[in-house]
Design a protein around this motif. Structure first.
Motif, PDB file in Angstrom:
ATOM      1  N   UNK A   1       0.845  -1.182   0.000  1.00 15.64           N
ATOM      2  CA  UNK A   1       0.000   0.000   0.000  1.00 15.64           C
ATOM      3  C   UNK A   1       0.891   1.246   0.000  1.00 15.64           C
ATOM      4  N   UNK A   2       0.256   2.406   0.102  1.00 16.59           N
ATOM      5  CA  UNK A   2       0.992   3.667   0.176  1.00 16.59           C
ATOM      6  C   UNK A   2       0.496   4.451   1.392  1.00 16.59           C
ATOM      7  N   UNK A   3       0.895   4.013   2.609  1.00 16.16           N
ATOM      8  CA  UNK A   3       0.376   4.655   3.817  1.00 16.16           C
ATOM      9  C   UNK A   3       0.743   6.123   3.941  1.00 16.16           C
ATOM     10  N   UNK A   4       1.896   6.513   3.398  1.00 16.70           N
ATOM     11  CA  UNK A   4       2.281   7.924   3.445  1.00 16.70           C
ATOM     12  C   UNK A   4       1.263   8.778   2.696  1.00 16.70           C
ATOM     13  N   UNK A   5       0.832   8.305   1.552  1.00 18.75           N
ATOM     14  CA  UNK A   5      -0.174   9.028   0.776  1.00 18.75           C
ATOM     15  C   UNK A   5      -1.486   9.138   1.544  1.00 18.75           C
ATOM     16  N   UNK A   6      -1.856   8.054   2.248  1.00 20.66           N
ATOM     17  CA  UNK A   6      -3.091   8.086   3.046  1.00 20.66           C
ATOM     18  C   UNK A   6      -2.983   9.134   4.149  1.00 20.66           C
ATOM     19  N   UNK A   7      -1.834   9.209   4.808  1.00 20.84           N
ATOM     20  CA  UNK A   7      -1.634  10.196   5.864  1.00 20.84           C
ATOM     21  C   UNK A   7      -1.704  11.619   5.350  1.00 20.84           C
ATOM     22  N   UNK A   8      -1.044  11.867   4.233  1.00 16.23           N
ATOM     23  CA  UNK A   8      -1.042  13.213   3.642  1.00 16.23           C
ATOM     24  C   UNK A   8      -2.454  13.617   3.223  1.00 16.23           C
ATOM     25  N   UNK A   9      -3.131  12.720   2.517  1.00 16.29           N
ATOM     26  CA  UNK A   9      -4.480  13.048   2.056  1.00 16.29           C
ATOM     27  C   UNK A   9      -5.451  13.211   3.228  1.00 16.29           C
ATOM     28  N   UNK A  10      -5.246  12.436   4.304  1.00 15.32           N
ATOM     29  CA  UNK A  10      -6.100  12.571   5.469  1.00 15.32           C
ATOM     30  C   UNK A  10      -5.997  13.953   6.087  1.00 15.32           C
ATOM     31  N   UNK A  11      -4.772  14.434   6.245  1.00  9.94           N
ATOM     32  CA  UNK A  11      -4.564  15.779   6.784  1.00  9.94           C
ATOM     33  C   UNK A  11      -5.132  16.828   5.837  1.00  9.94           C
ATOM     34  N   UNK A  12      -4.883  16.666   4.546  1.00 12.28           N
ATOM     35  CA  UNK A  12      -5.385  17.638   3.568  1.00 12.28           C
ATOM     36  C   UNK A  12      -6.904  17.763   3.622  1.00 12.28           C
ATOM     37  N   UNK A  13      -7.582  16.634   3.734  1.00 12.20           N
ATOM     38  CA  UNK A  13      -9.043  16.660   3.768  1.00 12.20           C
ATOM     39  C   UNK A  13      -9.552  17.245   5.083  1.00 12.20           C
ATOM     40  N   UNK A  14      -8.879  16.922   6.184  1.00 15.73           N
ATOM     41  CA  UNK A  14      -9.270  17.485   7.478  1.00 15.73           C
ATOM     42  C   UNK A  14      -9.136  19.005   7.469  1.00 15.73           C
ATOM     43  N   UNK A  15      -8.012  19.498   6.983  1.00 19.32           N
ATOM     44  CA  UNK A  15      -7.776  20.940   6.944  1.00 19.32           C
ATOM     45  C   UNK A  15      -8.746  21.627   5.986  1.00 19.32           C
ATOM     46  N   UNK A  16      -9.004  20.995   4.854  1.00 16.26           N
ATOM     47  CA  UNK A  16      -9.957  21.574   3.907  1.00 16.26           C
ATOM     48  C   UNK A  16     -11.333  21.728   4.550  1.00 16.26           C
ATOM     49  N   UNK A  17     -11.747  20.719   5.295  1.00 12.22           N
ATOM     50  CA  UNK A  17     -13.042  20.782   5.968  1.00 12.22           C
ATOM     51  C   UNK A  17     -13.062  21.889   7.016  1.00 12.22           C
ATOM     52  N   UNK A  18     -11.991  22.025   7.781  1.00 10.20           N
ATOM     53  CA  UNK A  18     -11.919  23.050   8.812  1.00 10.20           C
ATOM     54  C   UNK A  18     -11.905  24.456   8.222  1.00 10.20           C
ATOM     55  N   UNK A  19     -11.323  24.597   7.048  1.00 15.60           N
ATOM     56  CA  UNK A  19     -11.182  25.917   6.435  1.00 15.60           C
ATOM     57  C   UNK A  19     -12.276  26.221   5.426  1.00 15.60           C
ATOM     58  N   UNK A  20     -13.293  25.370   5.395  1.00 17.28           N
ATOM     59  CA  UNK A  20     -14.439  25.628   4.525  1.00 17.28           C
ATOM     60  C   UNK A  20     -14.169  25.433   3.049  1.00 17.28           C
ATOM     61  N   UNK A  21     -13.170  24.633   2.731  1.00 25.81           N
ATOM     62  CA  UNK A  21     -12.833  24.364   1.337  1.00 25.81           C
ATOM     63  C   UNK A  21     -13.473  23.060   0.873  1.00 25.81           C
ATOM     64  N   UNK A  22     -13.344  22.773  -0.390  1.00 26.34           N
ATOM     65  CA  UNK A  22     -13.940  21.562  -0.968  1.00 26.34           C
ATOM     66  C   UNK A  22     -13.291  20.306  -0.389  1.00 26.34           C
ATOM     67  N   UNK A  23     -14.131  19.335  -0.027  1.00 23.44           N
ATOM     68  CA  UNK A  23     -13.669  18.070   0.549  1.00 23.44           C
ATOM     69  C   UNK A  23     -14.144  16.927  -0.326  1.00 23.44           C
ATOM     70  N   UNK A  24     -13.274  15.946  -0.542  1.00 20.04           N
ATOM     71  CA  UNK A  24     -13.635  14.762  -1.322  1.00 20.04           C
ATOM     72  C   UNK A  24     -14.020  13.651  -0.355  1.00 20.04           C
TER      73      UNK A  24
END
Length: 333
Positions: A283-306
């Motif tokens: 798998x690519x756990x590093x990618x999962x970690x990065x994308x997880x943070x990106x989505x969390x921050x996007x949600x907190x900042x009112x940006x688009x979330x996938x």
């Protein structure tokens, strides 16, 4: 998802008001930016990561990447993992967040039903929920889920095993972990589905190991005795793979029965190099970690979330392992 046998008491966990980093040894570590604060205002920049289990290279790789990404985006991420891949232990950790909820929680549910209530309670305190690696059955809780396409990973494992078999007929044992673990269940399902496309191979059934290497070894030993034409074993995670290798080693069947493992931890990579495994599905756990943070921050900042994201998977054999070393998992940040 490697599992420690040492139990941690609920009293210690309940007294822990803030999360501590579990990088490398699952003990106290440094947060990604070092900022403090316990008020709700201070917590607007706080992210928490609760992975599936301590000291497991997949989750360490995820944590390291998540910490780096959080720091880059101006957030502070702390991590605490249960000592076993166990819903009760993880529930205690998640419940402890209730008194000091982070802005966002990245979590690997260890049971797709049992973890609903504790995670929902954290959400009710205003915390954004992002699922990483595994997910709840209830899709209304998380703002985003990031994982490997585990069904496709299982199919890739079956295709890889079919190539290793080279047309030879035989039976294949599937080793799953704990019933209710969404990721490994999907891998086993995908493997069985793809196996139907290879008439020379037939399933010897799915065996649960409770994520214990010694149980996996025992299942392999039993299968070797009851299934003379056993040609392969598919191990759906690290612990089942390590146990399967032990069972084959004890029976003198290393290299005679093809072992395909899931993940690319240091021990699995070493086993592949030694010929104990014939292939790994990384798998690519590093990618999962990065994308997880990106989505969390996007949600907190009112940006688009996938809502749903997937990370790539890679089939690695001894012949091409050096060319794919970037997918090997870490033991420490």
């Amino acid at each position: 998802m490697k599992l420690s046998k040492t139990l941690i008491t609920a009293g210690i966990l309940a007294s822990t008001a803030s999360l501590v980093a579990a990088c490398g040894q699952g003990q106290v570590g440094q947060s990604s930016s070092g900022s403090g604060g316990t008020s709700n205002t201070a917590n607007s920049k706080k992210l928490a990561l609760v992975p599936g289990v301590q000291a497991e290279p997949f989750y360490i790789s995820m944590q390291c990447a998540a910490q780096d990404e959080a720091k880059k985006l101006g957030y502070d991420l702390t991590t605490q993992a249960p000592q076993m891949f166990d819903a009760a232990m993880q529930t205690t950790i998640v419940n402890a967040l209730g008194s000091n909820p982070p802005a966002a929680l990245l979590v690997t549910p260890t049971d797709d039903k049992a973890m609903l209530a504790p995670i929902q309670q954290v959400k009710n305190r205003g915390t954004k929920i992002v699922e990483v690696d595994t997910s709840l059955q209830d899709k209304s809780v998380a703002v985003s889920s990031i994982s490997s396409d585990n069904t496709e990973g299982g199919k890739l494992a079956a295709q890889t095993l079919a190539k290793l078999a080279g047309g030879k007929a035989g039976s294949v044992l599937i080793l799953d972990t704990i019933a209710g673990t969404s990721t490994t269940a999907a891998r086993a399902k995908g493997f069985e589905e793809e196996l139907k496309n290879h008439p020379n191979l037939k399933s010897a059934g799915i065996q649960f190991t409770q994520n214990e290497p010694d149980q996996a070894a025992a299942k392999v030993t039993a299968a070797l005795a009851s299934t003379p034409d056993l040609i392969g074993v598919f191990a759906t995670n690290l612990n089942t793979g390590e146990g399967a290798a032990t069972g084959l080693r004890n029976a003198g069947k290393i290299g005679q029965v093809n072992l395909v493992g899931f993940d690319a931890s240091p021990s699995e990579v070493d086993g592949l190099r030694k010929g104990e495994y014939q292939a790994l599905i990384a798998q690519d756990p590093a990618s999962i970690g990065v994308q997880g943070v990106d989505q969390a921050v996007a949600s907190l900042e009112g940006k688009s979330v996938t809502r749903n994201l997937t990370a790539n998977l890679h089939s690695i054999t001894k012949a091409d392992m050096d060319a794919n070393s970037q997918y090997f998992y870490k033991q420490k940040c």
